[in-house]
Structures are given as structure tokens and as C-alpha cells.
Design a protein around this motif. Structure first.
Motif, PDB file in Angstrom:
ATOM      1  N   GLY A  71     -12.873   4.178 -15.862  1.00 27.15           N
ATOM      2  CA  GLY A  71     -14.509   4.455 -15.963  1.00 27.15           C
ATOM      3  C   GLY A  71     -15.269   3.443 -15.087  1.00 27.15           C
ATOM      4  N   ALA A  72     -14.634   2.419 -14.346  1.00 28.69           N
ATOM      5  CA  ALA A  72     -15.315   1.436 -13.731  1.00 28.69           C
ATOM      6  C   ALA A  72     -16.019   2.110 -12.599  1.00 28.69           C
ATOM      7  N   GLY A  73     -16.172   3.230 -12.188  1.00 28.02           N
ATOM      8  CA  GLY A  73     -17.110   3.740 -11.175  1.00 28.02           C
ATOM      9  C   GLY A  73     -16.299   4.190  -9.924  1.00 28.02           C
ATOM     10  N   GLY A  74     -17.060   4.077  -8.909  1.00 27.12           N
ATOM     11  CA  GLY A  74     -16.305   4.213  -7.545  1.00 27.12           C
ATOM     12  C   GLY A  74     -17.762   4.654  -6.499  1.00 27.12           C
ATOM     13  N   PHE A  75     -17.397   5.111  -5.502  1.00 25.89           N
ATOM     14  CA  PHE A  75     -18.524   5.543  -4.260  1.00 25.89           C
ATOM     15  C   PHE A  75     -18.139   6.420  -3.656  1.00 25.89           C
ATOM     16  N   SER A  76     -18.754   7.088  -2.794  1.00 23.63           N
ATOM     17  CA  SER A  76     -18.389   7.832  -1.498  1.00 23.63           C
ATOM     18  C   SER A  76     -19.205   7.578  -0.542  1.00 23.63           C
ATOM     19  N   CYS A  77     -18.643   7.674   0.925  1.00 18.65           N
ATOM     20  CA  CYS A  77     -19.655   7.369   1.777  1.00 18.65           C
ATOM     21  C   CYS A  77     -18.960   7.716   3.097  1.00 18.65           C
ATOM     22  N   ASP A  78     -19.576   8.255   4.253  1.00 18.05           N
ATOM     23  CA  ASP A  78     -19.299   8.821   5.422  1.00 18.05           C
ATOM     24  C   ASP A  78     -18.466   7.445   6.093  1.00 18.05           C
ATOM     25  N   ALA A  79     -17.368   7.705   6.882  1.00 22.64           N
ATOM     26  CA  ALA A  79     -16.705   6.696   7.173  1.00 22.64           C
ATOM     27  C   ALA A  79     -15.746   7.211   8.533  1.00 22.64           C
ATOM     28  N   ILE A  80     -15.467   6.238   9.402  1.00 24.87           N
ATOM     29  CA  ILE A  80     -14.749   6.349  10.752  1.00 24.87           C
ATOM     30  C   ILE A  80     -13.445   5.836  10.401  1.00 24.87           C
ATOM     31  N   ALA A  81     -12.278   6.499  10.692  1.00 26.96           N
ATOM     32  CA  ALA A  81     -10.927   5.862  10.660  1.00 26.96           C
ATOM     33  C   ALA A  81     -10.922   4.934  12.004  1.00 26.96           C
ATOM     34  N   SER A  82     -11.176   3.636  11.971  1.00 28.68           N
ATOM     35  CA  SER A  82     -11.188   2.815  12.993  1.00 28.68           C
ATOM     36  C   SER A  82      -9.866   2.343  13.582  1.00 28.68           C
ATOM     37  N   ASN A  83      -9.116   2.044  12.589  1.00 29.47           N
ATOM     38  CA  ASN A  83      -7.473   1.367  12.977  1.00 29.47           C
ATOM     39  C   ASN A  83      -6.684   2.066  12.128  1.00 29.47           C
ATOM     40  N   THR A  84      -5.679   2.914  12.798  1.00 23.98           N
ATOM     41  CA  THR A  84      -4.898   3.896  11.882  1.00 23.98           C
ATOM     42  C   THR A  84      -3.297   3.540  12.187  1.00 23.98           C
ATOM     43  N   HIS A  85      -2.991   2.530  13.165  1.00 22.10           N
ATOM     44  CA  HIS A  85      -1.584   2.362  13.573  1.00 22.10           C
ATOM     45  C   HIS A  85      -0.978   0.993  13.230  1.00 22.10           C
ATOM     46  N   GLY A  86      -1.563   0.441  12.198  1.00 25.08           N
ATOM     47  CA  GLY A  86      -1.171  -0.988  11.854  1.00 25.08           C
ATOM     48  C   GLY A  86       0.184  -0.692  11.049  1.00 25.08           C
ATOM     49  N   LEU A  87       1.133  -1.630  11.247  1.00 26.10           N
ATOM     50  CA  LEU A  87       2.561  -1.588  10.572  1.00 26.10           C
ATOM     51  C   LEU A  87       2.873  -2.759  10.061  1.00 26.10           C
ATOM     52  N   ASN A  88       3.406  -3.136   9.060  1.00 22.98           N
ATOM     53  CA  ASN A  88       4.067  -4.230   8.374  1.00 22.98           C
ATOM     54  C   ASN A  88       5.459  -3.824   8.237  1.00 22.98           C
ATOM     55  N   GLY A  89       6.356  -4.676   8.777  1.00 22.70           N
ATOM     56  CA  GLY A  89       7.877  -4.349   8.332  1.00 22.70           C
ATOM     57  C   GLY A  89       8.711  -5.781   8.240  1.00 22.70           C
ATOM     58  N   PRO A  90       8.305  -6.410   7.239  1.00 23.38           N
ATOM     59  CA  PRO A  90       9.271  -7.736   7.176  1.00 23.38           C
ATOM     60  C   PRO A  90      10.702  -7.399   6.928  1.00 23.38           C
ATOM     61  N   LEU A  91      11.385  -8.425   7.623  1.00 24.22           N
ATOM     62  CA  LEU A  91      12.852  -8.383   7.434  1.00 24.22           C
ATOM     63  C   LEU A  91      13.429  -8.183   6.056  1.00 24.22           C
ATOM     64  N   GLY A  92      13.922  -7.197   5.596  1.00 23.06           N
ATOM     65  CA  GLY A  92      14.702  -6.776   4.443  1.00 23.06           C
ATOM     66  C   GLY A  92      13.599  -6.364   3.467  1.00 23.06           C
ATOM     67  N   ASP A  93      12.404  -6.007   3.795  1.00 26.93           N
ATOM     68  CA  ASP A  93      11.384  -5.617   2.743  1.00 26.93           C
ATOM     69  C   ASP A  93      10.769  -4.259   3.233  1.00 26.93           C
ATOM     70  N   LYS A  94       9.941  -3.787   2.482  1.00 27.90           N
ATOM     71  CA  LYS A  94       9.423  -2.462   2.737  1.00 27.90           C
ATOM     72  C   LYS A  94       8.479  -2.352   3.906  1.00 27.90           C
ATOM     73  N   ILE A  95       8.393  -1.192   4.445  1.00 29.80           N
ATOM     74  CA  ILE A  95       7.504  -0.785   5.349  1.00 29.80           C
ATOM     75  C   ILE A  95       6.284  -0.362   5.005  1.00 29.80           C
ATOM     76  N   SER A  96       5.164  -0.867   5.339  1.00 30.86           N
ATOM     77  CA  SER A  96       3.865  -0.642   4.997  1.00 30.86           C
ATOM     78  C   SER A  96       2.954  -0.380   6.148  1.00 30.86           C
ATOM     79  N   GLY A  97       1.804   0.333   6.116  1.00 34.42           N
ATOM     80  CA  GLY A  97       0.666   0.630   7.110  1.00 34.42           C
ATOM     81  C   GLY A  97      -0.612   0.150   6.839  1.00 34.42           C
ATOM     82  N   ASP A  98      -1.377  -0.336   7.417  1.00 34.36           N
ATOM     83  CA  ASP A  98      -2.836  -0.708   7.352  1.00 34.36           C
ATOM     84  C   ASP A  98      -3.701   0.248   7.994  1.00 34.36           C
ATOM     85  N   LEU A  99      -4.641   0.494   7.265  1.00 32.18           N
ATOM     86  CA  LEU A  99      -5.635   1.631   7.786  1.00 32.18           C
ATOM     87  C   LEU A  99      -7.119   1.047   7.731  1.00 32.18           C
ATOM     88  N   THR A 100      -7.876   1.093   8.624  1.00 32.17           N
ATOM     89  CA  THR A 100      -9.106   0.385   8.359  1.00 32.17           C
ATOM     90  C   THR A 100     -10.252   1.586   8.870  1.00 32.17           C
TER      91      THR A 100
END
Length: 124
Positions: A85-114
Motif C-alpha cells: 500500500g505504499a502507492g505508485g504512479f503512472s506517466c506517459d513514457a518512451i522506451a528509450s533503450n531496450t536492448h541492454g543485456l548483462n551476461g556475466p560468466l556463469g551467471d544469469k542473463i538479464s536485460g536493462d530497459l530505460t
């Protein structure tokens, strides 16, 4: 309810995007300051007026996508809710960076979106 919150259970929606959210980083809102100093400014102190406001950017780190990833330049409403119940927000937004990937050796693959927030957020 006020006080500190644990960041487990944050949800973010943007179009058909879904996935396992790991991290949320909101760089914060800013306001420009407009210098209105003049020759008669008292004791040579600079004077400022509040200028235009900027809602900032949000970067999400996702473990994996289970839905449709946003495309670069896609624009729609981004909504975020905090747990307990801490709240939240909504706002118009543009996906400005959608192809960031992190793949450290022997660890999970994750992606960054801005997302660049556009206009005034509606807080709940």
C-alpha cells in the motif's frame, strides 16, 4: 501507511511488457533554475526562478521476458506500484533503450530497459 518498505513486490506495466523484474531505478525528478539576476540584485546575490520540470528516467533490470518486450521509441503509459500500500504512479513514457543485456560468466542473463518519462506523473 508510512515508514520504510521492502522492495519486494514492485510491479511495472508498459504496453504488453511482462517479465521477472529484478531492479528498479528512478533517477528522480528535476526542475530547471532560470537565472534572473540583475544589476540591482541585493548584495550581489544571484536570483533564480523555478523553470521547467522533468519527470526523469526509469531503468528496469529484468531476469527474463515472458511477454512482449517494448521496442525502442515505443510510447505509452508506464505504471508502477509499490508493495504494502505504499502507492505508485503512472506517466506517459518512451522506451528509450531496450536492448541492454548483462551476461556475466556463469551467471544469469538479464536485460536493462530505460524509459524517459514524459509529462506530469499521476501519483497514487
Amino acid at each position: 501507511m508510512s515508514g520504510p518498505y521492502i522492495s519486494t513486490g514492485i510491479t511495472v506495466s508498459f504496453g504488453a511488457m511482462s517479465g521477472e523484474l529484478l531492479d528498479v531505478n528512478h533517477a528522480g525528478q528535476t526542475a530547471d533554475s532560470v537565472d534572473v539576476t540583475h544589476q540591482q540584485s541585493v548584495n550581489q546575490w544571484r536570483e533564480f526562478l523555478a523553470g521547467l520540470k522533468d519527470a526523469g528516467e526509469i531503468t528496469l533490470t529484468m531476469h527474463r521476458f515472458t511477454g512482449t518486450a517494448p521496442t525502442t521509441g515505443q510510447q505509452t503509459t508506464l505504471s508502477m506500484t509499490w508493495p504494502s500500500g505504499a502507492g505508485g504512479f503512472s506517466c506517459d513514457a518512451i522506451a528509450s533503450n531496450t536492448h541492454g543485456l548483462n551476461g556475466p560468466l556463469g551467471d544469469k542473463i538479464s536485460g536493462d530497459l530505460t524509459f524517459k518519462l514524459s509529462g506530469e506523473p499521476a501519483w497514487t
